[in-house]
Design a protein around this motif. Structure first.
Motif, PDB file in Angstrom:
ATOM      1  N   PRO A   3      41.846  31.723  54.199  1.00 14.84           N
ATOM      2  CA  PRO A   3      40.673  31.012  53.688  1.00 14.84           C
ATOM      3  C   PRO A   3      41.109  29.854  52.798  1.00 14.84           C
ATOM      4  CG  PRO A   3      40.905  33.130  52.610  1.00 14.84           C
ATOM      5  CD  PRO A   3      41.955  33.071  53.684  1.00 14.84           C
ATOM      6  N   PRO A   4      40.260  28.822  52.653  1.00 18.19           N
ATOM      7  CA  PRO A   4      40.628  27.704  51.778  1.00 18.19           C
ATOM      8  C   PRO A   4      40.712  28.151  50.327  1.00 18.19           C
ATOM      9  CG  PRO A   4      38.354  27.486  52.523  1.00 18.19           C
ATOM     10  CD  PRO A   4      38.949  28.658  53.262  1.00 18.19           C
ATOM     11  N   ARG A   5      41.571  27.508  49.574  1.00 18.29           N
ATOM     12  CA  ARG A   5      41.729  27.839  48.159  1.00 18.29           C
ATOM     13  C   ARG A   5      40.563  27.284  47.372  1.00 18.29           C
ATOM     14  NH1 ARG A   5      47.767  26.729  46.221  1.00 18.29           N
ATOM     15  NH2 ARG A   5      46.934  27.832  44.436  1.00 18.29           N
ATOM     16  N   TRP A   6      40.187  27.989  46.315  1.00 21.31           N
ATOM     17  CA  TRP A   6      39.143  27.514  45.427  1.00 21.31           C
ATOM     18  C   TRP A   6      39.731  26.427  44.531  1.00 21.31           C
ATOM     19  CZ3 TRP A   6      38.275  33.254  44.180  1.00 21.31           C
ATOM     20  CH2 TRP A   6      37.491  33.823  45.175  1.00 21.31           C
ATOM     21  N   PRO A   7      38.911  25.463  44.109  1.00 17.66           N
ATOM     22  CA  PRO A   7      39.434  24.389  43.251  1.00 17.66           C
ATOM     23  C   PRO A   7      40.042  24.900  41.946  1.00 17.66           C
ATOM     24  CG  PRO A   7      37.168  23.932  43.916  1.00 17.66           C
ATOM     25  CD  PRO A   7      37.513  25.297  44.415  1.00 17.66           C
ATOM     26  N   LEU A   8      39.424  25.900  41.326  1.00 18.73           N
ATOM     27  CA  LEU A   8      39.940  26.475  40.087  1.00 18.73           C
ATOM     28  C   LEU A   8      40.413  27.885  40.382  1.00 18.73           C
ATOM     29  CD1 LEU A   8      37.008  25.404  37.733  1.00 18.73           C
ATOM     30  CD2 LEU A   8      39.205  24.267  38.031  1.00 18.73           C
ATOM     31  N   HIS A   9      41.664  28.133  40.179  1.00 21.13           N
ATOM     32  CA  HIS A   9      42.187  29.474  40.446  1.00 21.13           C
ATOM     33  C   HIS A   9      43.355  29.754  39.503  1.00 21.13           C
ATOM     34  CE1 HIS A   9      44.035  26.582  43.193  1.00 21.13           C
ATOM     35  NE2 HIS A   9      45.133  27.270  43.072  1.00 21.13           N
ATOM     36  N   PRO A  10      43.010  30.186  38.273  1.00 17.42           N
ATOM     37  CA  PRO A  10      44.074  30.505  37.319  1.00 17.42           C
ATOM     38  C   PRO A  10      44.957  31.633  37.848  1.00 17.42           C
ATOM     39  CG  PRO A  10      41.965  31.343  36.532  1.00 17.42           C
ATOM     40  CD  PRO A  10      41.688  30.530  37.756  1.00 17.42           C
ATOM     41  N   ALA A  11      46.234  31.506  37.606  1.00 21.73           N
ATOM     42  CA  ALA A  11      47.181  32.523  38.056  1.00 21.73           C
ATOM     43  C   ALA A  11      46.967  33.823  37.294  1.00 21.73           C
ATOM     44  CB  ALA A  11      48.607  32.034  37.839  1.00 21.73           C
ATOM     45  N   PRO A  12      47.193  34.961  37.952  1.00 21.76           N
ATOM     46  CA  PRO A  12      47.118  36.234  37.227  1.00 21.76           C
ATOM     47  C   PRO A  12      48.221  36.299  36.174  1.00 21.76           C
ATOM     48  CG  PRO A  12      47.408  36.589  39.603  1.00 21.76           C
ATOM     49  CD  PRO A  12      47.501  35.132  39.360  1.00 21.76           C
ATOM     50  N   ALA A  13      47.921  36.941  35.063  1.00 21.23           N
ATOM     51  CA  ALA A  13      48.930  37.169  34.030  1.00 21.23           C
ATOM     52  C   ALA A  13      49.912  38.229  34.528  1.00 21.23           C
ATOM     53  CB  ALA A  13      48.263  37.631  32.740  1.00 21.23           C
ATOM     54  N   GLU A  14      51.080  38.253  33.945  1.00 21.73           N
ATOM     55  CA  GLU A  14      52.082  39.235  34.342  1.00 21.73           C
ATOM     56  C   GLU A  14      51.515  40.645  34.160  1.00 21.73           C
ATOM     57  OE1 GLU A  14      56.553  40.633  33.084  1.00 21.73           O
ATOM     58  OE2 GLU A  14      55.956  38.562  32.743  1.00 21.73           O
ATOM     59  N   ALA A  15      51.589  41.461  35.193  1.00 19.63           N
ATOM     60  CA  ALA A  15      51.131  42.854  35.214  1.00 19.63           C
ATOM     61  C   ALA A  15      49.618  42.987  35.022  1.00 19.63           C
ATOM     62  CB  ALA A  15      51.886  43.700  34.187  1.00 19.63           C
ATOM     63  N   GLU A  16      48.855  41.908  35.237  1.00 24.85           N
ATOM     64  CA  GLU A  16      47.399  41.968  35.106  1.00 24.85           C
ATOM     65  C   GLU A  16      46.790  42.680  36.303  1.00 24.85           C
ATOM     66  OE1 GLU A  16      43.690  39.009  34.044  1.00 24.85           O
ATOM     67  OE2 GLU A  16      45.444  38.136  35.011  1.00 24.85           O
ATOM     68  N   ALA A  17      45.822  43.532  36.049  1.00 24.06           N
ATOM     69  CA  ALA A  17      45.123  44.242  37.122  1.00 24.06           C
ATOM     70  C   ALA A  17      44.294  43.241  37.927  1.00 24.06           C
ATOM     71  CB  ALA A  17      44.211  45.316  36.531  1.00 24.06           C
ATOM     72  N   SER A  20      40.861  42.617  36.494  1.00 21.78           N
ATOM     73  CA  SER A  20      40.880  41.749  35.320  1.00 21.78           C
ATOM     74  C   SER A  20      40.983  40.285  35.743  1.00 21.78           C
ATOM     75  CB  SER A  20      42.053  42.132  34.416  1.00 21.78           C
ATOM     76  OG  SER A  20      42.188  41.207  33.363  1.00 21.78           O
ATOM     77  N   TRP A  21      41.875  40.001  36.667  1.00 25.69           N
ATOM     78  CA  TRP A  21      42.039  38.629  37.142  1.00 25.69           C
ATOM     79  C   TRP A  21      40.759  38.124  37.812  1.00 25.69           C
ATOM     80  CZ3 TRP A  21      42.550  36.628  42.283  1.00 25.69           C
ATOM     81  CH2 TRP A  21      42.864  35.279  42.327  1.00 25.69           C
ATOM     82  N   LEU A  22      40.122  38.958  38.640  1.00 26.53           N
ATOM     83  CA  LEU A  22      38.882  38.543  39.294  1.00 26.53           C
ATOM     84  C   LEU A  22      37.766  38.334  38.281  1.00 26.53           C
ATOM     85  CD1 LEU A  22      38.978  40.741  42.503  1.00 26.53           C
ATOM     86  CD2 LEU A  22      39.192  38.253  42.369  1.00 26.53           C
ATOM     87  N   ASN A  23      37.723  39.142  37.225  1.00 24.07           N
ATOM     88  CA  ASN A  23      36.740  38.928  36.155  1.00 24.07           C
ATOM     89  C   ASN A  23      36.972  37.582  35.471  1.00 24.07           C
ATOM     90  OD1 ASN A  23      35.060  41.263  36.218  1.00 24.07           O
ATOM     91  ND2 ASN A  23      36.725  42.442  35.329  1.00 24.07           N
ATOM     92  N   ARG A  24      38.224  37.244  35.203  1.00 27.29           N
ATOM     93  CA  ARG A  24      38.532  35.946  34.588  1.00 27.29           C
ATOM     94  C   ARG A  24      38.185  34.805  35.539  1.00 27.29           C
ATOM     95  NH1 ARG A  24      43.205  33.998  33.316  1.00 27.29           N
ATOM     96  NH2 ARG A  24      44.526  35.296  34.621  1.00 27.29           N
ATOM     97  N   LEU A  25      38.509  34.966  36.814  1.00 30.52           N
ATOM     98  CA  LEU A  25      38.207  33.937  37.802  1.00 30.52           C
ATOM     99  C   LEU A  25      36.700  33.730  37.923  1.00 30.52           C
ATOM    100  CD1 LEU A  25      39.311  31.998  39.942  1.00 30.52           C
ATOM    101  CD2 LEU A  25      39.270  33.903  41.555  1.00 30.52           C
ATOM    102  N   ALA A  26      35.947  34.815  37.969  1.00 29.08           N
ATOM    103  CA  ALA A  26      34.481  34.715  38.034  1.00 29.08           C
ATOM    104  C   ALA A  26      33.955  33.987  36.798  1.00 29.08           C
ATOM    105  CB  ALA A  26      33.858  36.099  38.146  1.00 29.08           C
TER     106      ALA A  26
END
Length: 58
Positions: A3-17, A20-26
């Motif tokens: 799928p195409p990448r979203w314009p804003l997509h912060p990288a997951p933090a080291e060992a982040e669940a 948690s990453w999807l909550n931050r992305l949302a």
């Protein structure tokens, strides 16, 4: 084809669940995680524990 990448997509933090990453992305898009999963990835409502232990295939 992936799928195409979203314009804003912060990288997951080291060992982040994944949940948690999807909550931050949302939050980046000012939506809740269930809306991100449903409209952005085509998945219905998924519990955080399921995301972290058995994520769906894309």
């Amino acid at each position: 084809m992936p799928p195409p990448r979203w314009p804003l997509h912060p990288a997951p933090a080291e060992a982040e669940a994944l949940s948690s990453w999807l909550n931050r992305l949302a939050g980046t898009y000012r939506m809740d995680t269930s809306a991100l999963l449903e409209h952005g990835l085509g998945h219905g409502r998924i519990q955080d524990r399921q995301l972290d232990e058995n994520p769906p295939d894309l």
